[in-house]
Scaffold this motif. Structure first.
Motif, PDB file in Angstrom:
ATOM      1  N   ALA A 156      -3.126  -0.929   7.354  1.00 43.04           N
ATOM      2  CA  ALA A 156      -2.083  -1.712   6.677  1.00 43.04           C
ATOM      3  C   ALA A 156      -1.426  -2.690   7.657  1.00 43.04           C
ATOM      4  CB  ALA A 156      -1.046  -0.783   6.062  1.00 43.04           C
TER       5      ALA A 156
ATOM      6  N   THR B  63       0.412   5.514   0.712  1.00 45.58           N
ATOM      7  CA  THR B  63      -0.397   6.646   1.161  1.00 45.58           C
ATOM      8  C   THR B  63       0.390   7.927   0.918  1.00 45.58           C
ATOM      9  OG1 THR B  63      -1.445   5.290   2.869  1.00 45.58           O
ATOM     10  CG2 THR B  63      -1.572   7.682   3.158  1.00 45.58           C
TER      11      THR B  63
ATOM     12  N   ARG C 222      -2.094   3.766   7.983  1.00 48.50           N
ATOM     13  CA  ARG C 222      -0.987   2.990   8.533  1.00 48.50           C
ATOM     14  C   ARG C 222      -1.502   1.863   9.442  1.00 48.50           C
ATOM     15  NH1 ARG C 222       1.470   6.925  10.641  1.00 48.50           N
ATOM     16  NH2 ARG C 222       3.055   7.256   9.046  1.00 48.50           N
TER      17      ARG C 222
ATOM     18  N   THR D 220       0.837  -1.200   0.000  1.00 52.78           N
ATOM     19  CA  THR D 220       0.000   0.000   0.000  1.00 52.78           C
ATOM     20  C   THR D 220       0.872   1.251   0.000  1.00 52.78           C
ATOM     21  OG1 THR D 220      -0.155  -0.125   2.417  1.00 52.78           O
ATOM     22  CG2 THR D 220      -1.960  -1.081   1.160  1.00 52.78           C
TER      23      THR D 220
ATOM     24  N   HIS E 154       3.545  -1.006   3.889  1.00 57.89           N
ATOM     25  CA  HIS E 154       2.936   0.315   3.741  1.00 57.89           C
ATOM     26  C   HIS E 154       4.009   1.373   3.548  1.00 57.89           C
ATOM     27  CE1 HIS E 154       0.685   3.940   5.540  1.00 57.89           C
ATOM     28  NE2 HIS E 154       0.106   3.670   4.390  1.00 57.89           N
TER      29      HIS E 154
END
Length: 224
Positions: free
Chosen positions: A54, A36, A51, A34, A61
């Motif tokens: 994840a 962000t 966070r 992932t 992450h």
């Protein structure tokens, strides 16, 4: 090689749509990463929520700094002094020009570094509020450009593209993540977890879809 042997990068905000996409990606691909973006968004809490999700879902992450967004164009997502509103015939004040263009480009660069060929994003043309960078035509165009720019063969997946919010809730339910998405995500423009403040445009859209899906589900169960 089938998708269940491959790796994907999910553009992840910790909201309803991206979390539903995360569960879809976990079911679809062998490995999920992932990413962000910290872009000066209205609620930095969004990054913490992403966070945490994840970590709970045991996926790698990354948080990338794109704070320059707040320097480029005024919008209600990066400027708390601006009201969240939409005038008829105009884009909402929450529109961040070029956001998905940059996010997906950065996700592609990350994908090339972590050995992923797939990029997953929760953009949706059905409930996109007029955002031009949520359109299917834009995604297809960017996919070609991304591959040409890096001489690679990425595939951008948009599992929510043609779904309304009720259908997105249905997908979450089918992925056995309905309660998690309902209670653990942050979609509200006012920074309220779960079902949110109930008043901002994001909450209205989310809750209308939830009510519609629950009513449709009750009707189907009544017929069975």
């Amino acid at each position: 090689m089938g998708l269940q042997q491959e790796k994907a990068v999910v553009v992840f905000s910790g909201g309803q749509d991206s979390t539903t996409c995360l569960f879809w990606a976990k079911k679809t691909f062998a490995e999920v990463v992932t990413v962000t973006f910290a872009y000066g968004q209205r609620h930095a809490q969004e990054i913490d929520v992403a966070r945490t999700i994840a970590q709970e879902q045991n996926v790698e992450h990354h948080v990338l700094d794109l704070s320059l967004f707040s320097q480029l164009a005024p919008n209600a997502l990066t400027n708390k002094s601006m009201a969240i509103e939409q005038e008829e015939g105009e884009l909402p004040s929450t529109f961040v020009p070029g956001r998905n263009l940059v996010f997906l480009s950065m996700a592609g660069i990350l994908a090339s570094q972590v050995g992923a060929k797939h990029i997953v994003t929760g953009v949706c043309e059905t409930d996109f509020s007029g955002y031009p960078d949520c359109r299917d035509a834009f995604i297809k165009s960017l996919n070609v450009t991304l591959n040409l720019s890096m001489d690679d063969s990425f595939v951008i997946h948009t599992p929510l593209m043609w779904l309304d919010k009720a259908e997105t809730w249905k997908m979450a339910d089918e992925l056995h993540s309905f309660s998690y998405v309902r209670d653990r995500t942050l979609t509200c423009y006012e920074g309220v977890m779960g079902q949110g403040c109930g008043e901002c445009p994001a909450c209205e859209l989310r809750n209308q879809g939830l009510q519609r899906y629950q009513e449709e589900k009750r009707q189907q169960e009544g017929l069975s």
